[in-house]
Design a protein around this motif. Structure first.
Motif, PDB file in Angstrom:
ATOM      1  N   ASP A   1     -24.567 -15.148  18.406  1.00  0.00           N
ATOM      2  CA  ASP A   1     -25.484 -14.172  18.976  1.00  0.00           C
ATOM      3  C   ASP A   1     -26.204 -14.841  20.147  1.00  0.00           C
ATOM      4  OD1 ASP A   1     -26.953 -11.902  19.390  1.00  0.00           O
ATOM      5  OD2 ASP A   1     -28.321 -12.229  17.718  1.00  0.00           O
ATOM      6  N   PRO A   2     -25.596 -14.755  21.337  1.00  0.00           N
ATOM      7  CA  PRO A   2     -26.196 -15.454  22.476  1.00  0.00           C
ATOM      8  C   PRO A   2     -27.540 -14.839  22.858  1.00  0.00           C
ATOM      9  CG  PRO A   2     -24.366 -14.072  23.191  1.00  0.00           C
ATOM     10  CD  PRO A   2     -24.407 -14.016  21.689  1.00  0.00           C
ATOM     11  N   PRO A   3     -28.410 -15.656  23.457  1.00  0.00           N
ATOM     12  CA  PRO A   3     -29.703 -15.129  23.902  1.00  0.00           C
ATOM     13  C   PRO A   3     -29.495 -14.037  24.946  1.00  0.00           C
ATOM     14  CG  PRO A   3     -29.568 -17.519  24.210  1.00  0.00           C
ATOM     15  CD  PRO A   3     -28.237 -17.051  23.737  1.00  0.00           C
ATOM     16  N   VAL A   4     -30.404 -13.090  24.969  1.00  0.00           N
ATOM     17  CA  VAL A   4     -30.319 -11.974  25.906  1.00  0.00           C
ATOM     18  C   VAL A   4     -31.203 -12.276  27.104  1.00  0.00           C
ATOM     19  CG1 VAL A   4     -30.761  -9.511  26.216  1.00  0.00           C
ATOM     20  CG2 VAL A   4     -29.889 -10.352  24.023  1.00  0.00           C
ATOM     21  N   SER A   5     -30.631 -12.143  28.295  1.00  0.00           N
ATOM     22  CA  SER A   5     -31.425 -12.338  29.514  1.00  0.00           C
ATOM     23  C   SER A   5     -30.978 -11.324  30.562  1.00  0.00           C
ATOM     24  CB  SER A   5     -31.261 -13.761  30.046  1.00  0.00           C
ATOM     25  OG  SER A   5     -30.009 -13.917  30.679  1.00  0.00           O
ATOM     26  N   TRP A   6     -31.791 -11.161  31.581  1.00  0.00           N
ATOM     27  CA  TRP A   6     -31.461 -10.236  32.666  1.00  0.00           C
ATOM     28  C   TRP A   6     -30.291 -10.742  33.501  1.00  0.00           C
ATOM     29  CZ3 TRP A   6     -32.683  -5.426  32.557  1.00  0.00           C
ATOM     30  CH2 TRP A   6     -33.838  -5.013  31.894  1.00  0.00           C
ATOM     31  N   ASP A   7     -29.952 -12.018  33.391  1.00  0.00           N
ATOM     32  CA  ASP A   7     -28.831 -12.568  34.151  1.00  0.00           C
ATOM     33  C   ASP A   7     -27.508 -11.921  33.753  1.00  0.00           C
ATOM     34  OD1 ASP A   7     -30.595 -14.270  35.432  1.00  0.00           O
ATOM     35  OD2 ASP A   7     -30.230 -15.923  34.022  1.00  0.00           O
ATOM     36  N   GLU A   8     -27.420 -11.429  32.526  1.00  0.00           N
ATOM     37  CA  GLU A   8     -26.184 -10.796  32.049  1.00  0.00           C
ATOM     38  C   GLU A   8     -26.246  -9.272  32.066  1.00  0.00           C
ATOM     39  OE1 GLU A   8     -27.673 -13.281  29.987  1.00  0.00           O
ATOM     40  OE2 GLU A   8     -26.456 -14.794  30.984  1.00  0.00           O
TER      41      GLU A   8
END
Length: 182
Positions: free
Chosen positions: A150-157
């Protein structure tokens, strides 16, 4: 806010006030030795019965009839959610019957917001409870195997929304269809 105000004008809301209902009630329990939790919308305790109510806000089309509502409950997991909450509430029932209900609010064609109370019989919650418990066990097993990613969520993706192209037939409540092209 309009949905909440519509509910508060109805006798269903007075039932909550008269019986000192609790709103947004945290629940916790165990599936085997696995901790689970949830947040029930409303729990009303009376001497003989506990009412477990789940609020839903949906389009009028999803509530056109009870059969459509049933299939929406299946598709969106509403019965699984209610079954899990009932499961977590059962150890606290102290011999009281637990009645499960949906209070579904929708906006009607003429702009009126209207709630619809729906009683969910226990037999409709048996299979969804099994699905929920199997899902909990499956997640636990996946985590134990180290397969949970469960990768961290960021605006980069973040993805950009685009308007799709295509066509569809949209049916009204009477089943009449209209072709829409975009």
């Amino acid at each position: 806010q309009a949905h909440a105000k519509a509910i508060m004008r109805e006798p269903v809301y007075q039932f909550y006030i008269q019986n000192h209902a609790k709103f947004q009630v945290p629940l916790e329990g165990l599936v085997d030795d696995i901790s689970i939790c949830g947040l029930a919308d409303v729990i009303t305790v009376t001497p003989k019965t506990i009412y477990l109510d789940d609020f839903k806000v949906v389009s009028a089309l999803k509530l056109a009839n009870l059969e459509k509502w049933y299939w929406n409950c299946q598709f969106f997991g509403y019965l699984r959610q209610l079954a899990a909450y009932k499961f977590m509430l059962e150890p606290l029932a102290q011999g009281r019957e637990i009645v499960t209900r949906h209070l579904v609010s929708t906006k009607l064609d003429h702009g009126l917001y209207k709630p619809f109370p729906i009683i969910i019989p226990e037999n409709l919650l048996m299979a969804p409870l099994q699905e929920f418990q199997e899902g909990v066990r499956g997640i636990e097993k996946t985590m134990e195997n180290g397969d949970w990613h469960d990768p961290p969520v960021s605006w980069d993706e973040a993805k950009g929304l685009v308007r799709p192209r295509g066509e569809a037939v949209v049916e009204d409540e009477e089943g009449e269809g209209e072709k829409i092209v975009w």
